[in-house]
Write an enzyme that holds these catalytic residues in place. Sequence first.
Site, short mmCIF file in Angstrom:
data_model
loop_
_atom_site.label_atom_id
_atom_site.label_comp_id
_atom_site.label_asym_id
_atom_site.label_seq_id
_atom_site.Cartn_x
_atom_site.Cartn_y
_atom_site.Cartn_z
N ASP A 1 0.82 -1.21 0.00
CA ASP A 1 0.00 0.00 0.00
C ASP A 1 0.85 1.25 0.00
OD1 ASP A 1 -1.78 -2.22 1.25
OD2 ASP A 1 -3.11 -0.65 0.51
O1 MRU Z 1 -7.57 -3.19 3.02
P1 MRU Z 1 -7.35 -3.52 1.57
O2 MRU Z 1 -8.15 -4.68 1.10
O3 MRU Z 1 -7.47 -2.30 0.68
O4 MRU Z 1 -5.83 -3.96 1.53
C1 MRU Z 1 -5.25 -4.26 0.30
C2 MRU Z 1 -3.85 -4.67 0.41
O5 MRU Z 1 -3.24 -4.65 1.45
C3 MRU Z 1 -3.17 -5.02 -0.87
O6 MRU Z 1 -2.18 -5.98 -0.64
C4 MRU Z 1 -2.53 -3.75 -1.45
O7 MRU Z 1 -3.43 -2.71 -1.49
C5 MRU Z 1 -2.00 -3.99 -2.81
S1 MRU Z 1 -3.29 -4.27 -3.98
C6 MRU Z 1 -2.57 -4.48 -5.48
#
Ligand code: MRU
Length: 403
Positions: A277
């Site tokens: 993220d």
């Molecule tokens: O809470 P989320 O479902 O948005 O978390 C998503 C993740 O942690 C993913 O691994 C990250 O955003 C990369 S998505 C290509």
Amino acid sequence: MSKESRTLQAIKFDRQNVTLDILDQLVLPYSTTYISIKSIDDAYNAIKSMQVRGAPAIAIVGAFAIVVDIYNNLKSKDGNSSIGDLQTSLQHLLRSRPTAVNLANAINDIEQILCSYETSEVLNESIYKQIFDYATRLYDDDLANNHKIGENGLKYIVESLKQENFKGPFSIITICNTGSLATSGHGTALGIIRSTYAKLHKEVSGEDFFLDHVYPCETRPYNQGAKLTTYELDYEKIPFTLICDNMVSSLIQTLKNEKKDVHGKTSPVKFIIVGADRIVRNGDAANKIGTFQLATIAQYFNSAQDTKIKFIVAAPRTTIDLNTETGDEIKIEERPHKELTTLVGPVLNGSEVGDKITVGIATPGITVWNPAFDVTPHGLIDSIITEDPIAYVKDKNGNYNLT
Ligand code: MRU
């Protein structure tokens, strides 16, 4: 849900009619439902409530929603929103999910377009056109870059296995959902798994090794792995077995013992591939809670048992935050307590999918800590794979120093 109604298209933006629909990820894998996003406020709510999630998808939906919002404003008889109004809405949108940097980067780019105008100026066609071009480019680039990440990841995997002189079948562990549903399509970590399976499964691999099996972690507490990654792997017919987050050490231990198997499977784990993220300058990477423990598990097995498991972080460059030096500075989103103390899902009666209900799974009224992400220190990461042709690896001092 019938197989025919399944889809991996999370974001539908109609460039002609300027409409945006997103696949409601809260009802997957049981139903395919698109919801219409007509304003920045709609996008805020959809992102906050996790109808769309995944760092790149959040940014793309945010950018398209800004386009739709301006378009509807220009079309409306009494639409006279100013640049200042738009800037206020952008700051609101930014607060929907704080950890993923992609949305902040996109909003920042759009702010740059706006900064050559007075805040009191009313929105106009030229601003609309520039933001439309930006948002469509963001989507197109993300899709192209995901395919490059897939290819670059595959290359890294082949080189690593060759270097080690590894032969035979191998397995990959992943966490959360990083596939088509979290991006414009194909995905990042799951994109690498897709690309690797396409070129390296038993029937097609021209190498001495082949990708045999994938183990997606359930990904408590929100279960993106169980609900979304299994949906994508099943859709693509990539062989997999779902595990809970706390089964990883046992899984690796079991598969490295030649006399043991997991439901007939014996291929050892050679890679743990995760998304991100936010990746900061020194290479520390924020990702779904539970990622850090996967890296520490890999390190334990590599140092105590010489397993040579590579821990790979896969992300587009839009996930890199060069303004932040170390992971300590990353703001970690804390999600509502009820995501830990309750489970939400439809009542299943045989193959019938009934109404959604909430069930309690914890003592009422207790204290809960629910951070959505953790930060894996760069020392535990073997490589960062982006759309750039080279895989980022640590320098001789163990630092990434991303540029
Ligand atoms: O809470 P989320 O479902 O948005 O978390 C998503 C993740 O942690 C993913 O691994 C990250 O955003 C990369 S998505 C290509």
